[in-house]
Design a protein around this motif. Structure first.
Motif, PDB file in Angstrom:
ATOM      1  N   ILE A  47      77.847  18.634  73.629  1.00 27.40           N
ATOM      2  CA  ILE A  47      78.291  19.968  73.241  1.00 27.40           C
ATOM      3  C   ILE A  47      77.976  20.965  74.348  1.00 27.40           C
ATOM      4  O   ILE A  47      78.782  21.816  74.694  1.00 27.40           O
ATOM      5  CB  ILE A  47      77.616  20.398  71.920  1.00 27.40           C
ATOM      6  N   TYR A  48      76.790  20.847  74.923  1.00 26.97           N
ATOM      7  CA  TYR A  48      76.442  21.773  75.996  1.00 26.97           C
ATOM      8  C   TYR A  48      77.387  21.614  77.178  1.00 26.97           C
ATOM      9  O   TYR A  48      77.771  22.579  77.828  1.00 26.97           O
ATOM     10  CB  TYR A  48      75.003  21.535  76.450  1.00 26.97           C
ATOM     11  N   MET A  92      77.531  26.755  79.701  1.00 28.36           N
ATOM     12  CA  MET A  92      77.724  27.260  81.048  1.00 28.36           C
ATOM     13  C   MET A  92      78.900  28.206  81.134  1.00 28.36           C
ATOM     14  O   MET A  92      79.918  27.918  81.744  1.00 28.36           O
ATOM     15  CB  MET A  92      77.862  26.101  82.029  1.00 28.36           C
ATOM     16  N   ALA A  93      78.824  29.338  80.467  1.00 28.06           N
ATOM     17  CA  ALA A  93      79.860  30.371  80.580  1.00 28.06           C
ATOM     18  C   ALA A  93      79.903  30.767  82.045  1.00 28.06           C
ATOM     19  O   ALA A  93      79.018  31.423  82.567  1.00 28.06           O
ATOM     20  CB  ALA A  93      79.491  31.556  79.710  1.00 28.06           C
ATOM     21  N   ILE A  94      80.955  30.375  82.703  1.00 32.82           N
ATOM     22  CA  ILE A  94      80.937  30.227  84.158  1.00 32.82           C
ATOM     23  C   ILE A  94      80.872  31.568  84.862  1.00 32.82           C
ATOM     24  O   ILE A  94      81.666  32.468  84.614  1.00 32.82           O
ATOM     25  CB  ILE A  94      82.167  29.431  84.596  1.00 32.82           C
ATOM     26  N   SER A  95      79.913  31.712  85.755  1.00 29.41           N
ATOM     27  CA  SER A  95      79.730  32.962  86.477  1.00 29.41           C
ATOM     28  C   SER A  95      80.621  33.077  87.691  1.00 29.41           C
ATOM     29  O   SER A  95      80.750  34.155  88.266  1.00 29.41           O
ATOM     30  CB  SER A  95      78.273  33.070  86.939  1.00 29.41           C
ATOM     31  N   PRO A 110      87.130  26.528  72.334  1.00 33.57           N
ATOM     32  CA  PRO A 110      86.399  27.726  71.919  1.00 33.57           C
ATOM     33  C   PRO A 110      84.967  27.378  71.535  1.00 33.57           C
ATOM     34  O   PRO A 110      84.701  26.314  70.968  1.00 33.57           O
ATOM     35  CB  PRO A 110      87.196  28.233  70.711  1.00 33.57           C
ATOM     36  N   SER A 111      84.066  28.269  71.857  1.00 32.42           N
ATOM     37  CA  SER A 111      82.648  27.977  71.626  1.00 32.42           C
ATOM     38  C   SER A 111      82.206  28.280  70.204  1.00 32.42           C
ATOM     39  O   SER A 111      81.070  27.966  69.840  1.00 32.42           O
ATOM     40  CB  SER A 111      81.792  28.800  72.599  1.00 32.42           C
ATOM     41  N   ASP A 112      83.083  28.873  69.400  1.00 30.86           N
ATOM     42  CA  ASP A 112      82.690  29.244  68.042  1.00 30.86           C
ATOM     43  C   ASP A 112      83.348  28.381  66.976  1.00 30.86           C
ATOM     44  O   ASP A 112      83.381  28.745  65.800  1.00 30.86           O
ATOM     45  CB  ASP A 112      83.015  30.720  67.781  1.00 30.86           C
ATOM     46  N   GLU A 113      83.877  27.221  67.395  1.00 23.07           N
ATOM     47  CA  GLU A 113      84.502  26.309  66.445  1.00 23.07           C
ATOM     48  C   GLU A 113      83.894  24.917  66.598  1.00 23.07           C
ATOM     49  O   GLU A 113      83.525  24.521  67.702  1.00 23.07           O
ATOM     50  CB  GLU A 113      86.015  26.241  66.664  1.00 23.07           C
ATOM     51  N   PRO A 114      83.790  24.167  65.505  1.00 26.16           N
ATOM     52  CA  PRO A 114      83.230  22.812  65.605  1.00 26.16           C
ATOM     53  C   PRO A 114      84.188  21.874  66.332  1.00 26.16           C
ATOM     54  O   PRO A 114      85.403  22.073  66.337  1.00 26.16           O
ATOM     55  CB  PRO A 114      83.050  22.393  64.143  1.00 26.16           C
ATOM     56  N   LEU A 115      83.625  20.846  66.948  1.00 29.26           N
ATOM     57  CA  LEU A 115      84.436  19.818  67.595  1.00 29.26           C
ATOM     58  C   LEU A 115      85.056  18.911  66.545  1.00 29.26           C
ATOM     59  O   LEU A 115      84.385  18.458  65.622  1.00 29.26           O
ATOM     60  CB  LEU A 115      83.575  18.971  68.536  1.00 29.26           C
TER      61      LEU A 115
END
Length: 625
Positions: A7-8, A13-16, A187-192
């Motif tokens: 999952i990580y 890593m919200a890419i900078s 999306p980071s706010d939804e389950p896989l």
């Protein structure tokens, strides 16, 4: 839901967009605050290319991913007992595939970092991260964020992004089988919930992405206006030939017995339709190469070593004109594996680990007349086993009587180490914890003189080893395999290239001065495959291909591919130091099985971590694990 490493990798890593760029430092100069907006990051080619560059650094350098790197996991290499037992190759021999999980010396899965050094690269973490980066880039293009750019610049960016999305999926599916094919930013706010697909489904999607890349990318960056901005620094960047060749490899893997039939299938039974697609794709590449339309060519045999290592060339990466796909290197010095792991420990200064060729693998190196040792017409003799062998044998393998130390030694040291004492009871084989366990040594990647006395390799000599992910000889051999299987005849040619499967193999052999495939092996596809399997073993020896080849052919569990042997013999006469060692005679030649790998069908795929397959039902464990 468990927060797992997968999952990580997918969400994290919200890419900078500020990264370490090694392939070309001209791109994406670092802003003082280290954070830039998406409008600035993607607005022009220079900035967007800096974003793309991060993906080049996610693939491990398998030959230098640890102090002593283990990457030959077929029947090709035997690890010394004792100090070498922690290596992944030792675990593979015992069927302990779970040892790769978090294992420090394994390039499959380890403490992972996108910007870390060579000890922090892995297939598992890096590939998932790379897929996310590629999808972010593609969505930025679709959103029109690349505002200050020509169409050619947009095409160059898009082509690299498509390539890398497919490339990282290919790396993952090679070891773990069919997976979710992720073609958008999750999306980071939804389950896989994405289910695992079949390998074939993945292969078709990968091939489609590689094709898109091939349509958009140039053959040679240096020949384009964009590439001339960084002329001379583009050879590690994705181009049309990389992409076209990977179309072929993707189809070939999809057509191979394991991927086509599953773990309970029949060895060497292919998907003919997909094999034909592979043959045609490889044929396009080879036609372009032989018509002089690319920068690639087989290197002359006298320059063969430049494919694998360089010395005193300013740390220049090996590969020459033959290397097609290479990843960046992370610290070029190869001292620890190359000088210290290919010869008896008393000759080196390292960790007391020797990685020696198994004797049965050395047997694949046939005769100069092109015949295998087992052929009754080959001329092989157990009393003069080093005579008239394939020239690649003499290049790659140290056998009994060869002078290994160039400078003259004295006294007992001279007697023990000046020449390779690989006969039964000799100093090179008499201790399985510090010398060869098999009767041979691997010198494909180091020169004679790479030892504690000569010091002709290593730090002071700028000795650099690097393995290509794909080189041209491999493309010829994959073309031969795909054509024979797809067109049903080793004497057939693909629709895109004039040479037959047999002629493609002969092209590789001719470079080494070996006679072509004998007619007794060209009458049927089955007969030809026996020589193709052997040819891949010889030409690509110890380059990390064999494990995946045996797996995809469904031969990993089959005799004789599941054993490793040692050869025993006595010298017929005292060693004559002035004579050609190829002419030496031996007595009492015999072979002993020292490792039998009791692998089962489950060992064709690697297992996932338990926590990863506990995330959601559609992401299930591989069979038997």
């Amino acid at each position: 839901m468990m927060k797992t490493k997968l999952i990580y990798y997918l969400y994290g890593m919200a890419i900078s967009l500020v990264l370490s760029v090694g392939a070309c430092t001209d791109y994406l100069d670092k802003a003082p605050d280290s954070i830039i907006s998406s409008e600035d990051a993607f607005k022009d080619f220079r900035n967007f290319q800096g974003f793309v560059e991060r993906m080049y650094h996610l693939t491990p350098d398998i030959s230098k991913h640890f102090w002593v790197s283990s990457f030959n996991w077929g029947e090709d290499e035997v690890v010394t007992l004792g100090n070498g037992e922690y290596l992944m190759g030792f675990a593979i021999d015992r069927g302990n595939y779970r040892a790769y999980i978090g294992k420090g010396d394994s390039f499959l899965d380890r403490n992972w970092s996108a910007s870390g050094d060579r000890f922090q690269k892995s297939i598992w973490g890096g590939s998932w991260h790379g897929i996310r980066v590629a999808n972010m880039g593609l969505e930025a293009l679709e959103a029109g964020l690349m505002t200050d750019a020509t169409q050619a610049e947009r095409d160059m960016i898009r082509g690299q992004l498509y390539f890398f999305r497919a490339w990282f999926h290919f790396q993952l599916t090679t070891y773990w089988g069919g997976l979710p094919y992720i073609d958008h930013v999750l999306p980071s706010d939804e389950p896989l919930t994405l289910p695992r697909e079949s390998y074939r489904e993945n292969a078709l999607k990968m091939a489609a992405d590689f094709k898109r890349a091939a349509e958009l990318l140039p053959v040679n960056w240096d020949d384009t206006e964009i590439g001339r901005r960084t002329a001379g620094y583009n050879e590690l960047r994705v181009n049309k030939i990389w992409a076209k060749a990977m179309v072929g490899k993707t189809y070939l893997y999809g057509a191979s017995p394991l991927m086509y039939q599953g773990i309970n299938g029949t060895p060497l039974q292919y998907d003919a339709e997909m094999s034909k697609l592979a043959a045609d794709a490889f044929g396009e590449v080879l036609s372009m190469v032989e018509n002089g339309e690319t920068q690639y060519a087989l290197v002359p045999f006298e320059e063969y070593s430049n494919l694998f290592y360089t010395i005193q060339q300013g740390w220049r990466m090996p590969g020459g004109t033959e290397a097609i796909i290479r990843s960046p290197t992370y610290g070029p010095d190869s001292y620890w594996r190359q000088m210290n792991s290919y010869q008896p420990s008393p000759m080196a200064e390292g960790d007391g680990i020797v990685l020696a060729p198994s004797a049965n693998y050395v047997n694949y190196f046939g005769m100069a007349n092109g015949l295998p040792l087992t052929d009754e017409d080959s001329g092989f003799s157990e009393t003069q086993p080093w005579m008239d062998r394939d020239p690649r044998f003499y290049y790659s393998i140290i056998y009994d009587g060869v002078r290994v130390v160039a400078d003259d030694l004295a006294g007992e040291t001279r007697d023990l180490w000046q020449w390779a004492n690989l006969y039964t009871g000799g100093s090179y084989v008499n201790d399985p914890r510090s010398v060869s366990r098999t009767g041979y040594l691997n010198y494909k990647f180091i020169p004679l003189g790479a030892n504690r006395w000569d010091q002709r390799y290593g730090y002071g000599m700028a000795g650099h080893m690097h393995l290509s992910w794909m080189r041209l000889a491999d493309v010829y051999l994959m073309y031969a395999e795909a054509t024979a299987q797809g067109y049903g005849n080793p004497n057939a040619s693909a629709s895109t290239f004039s040479k037959s499967a047999v002629e493609a193999v002969n092209t590789v052999r001719e470079r080494a001065g070996v006679e072509g495939v004998h007619s007794k092996y060209t009458g049927s596809t089955d007969a030809f495959m026996s020589e193709l399997i052997r040819e891949r073993a010889v030409e690509l020896a110890f380059e990390g291909h064999r494990f995946n080849d045996l797996r995809r052919w469904l031969l990993l569990t089959e005799y004789p591919y599941n054993i490793k042997t040692r050869q025993h013999f006595d010298r017929a006469a005292p060693l004559d130091h002035d004579a050609d060692p190829r002419e030496n005679s031996v007595l009492n030649w015999r072979e002993e099985v020292i490792i039998e790998r009791n692998l089962t069908n489950r060992h064709y795929w690697l297992p996932f971590r338990t926590e990863d397959v506990s995330m959601y039902p559609e992401f299930y464990q591989n069979p038997g694990w």
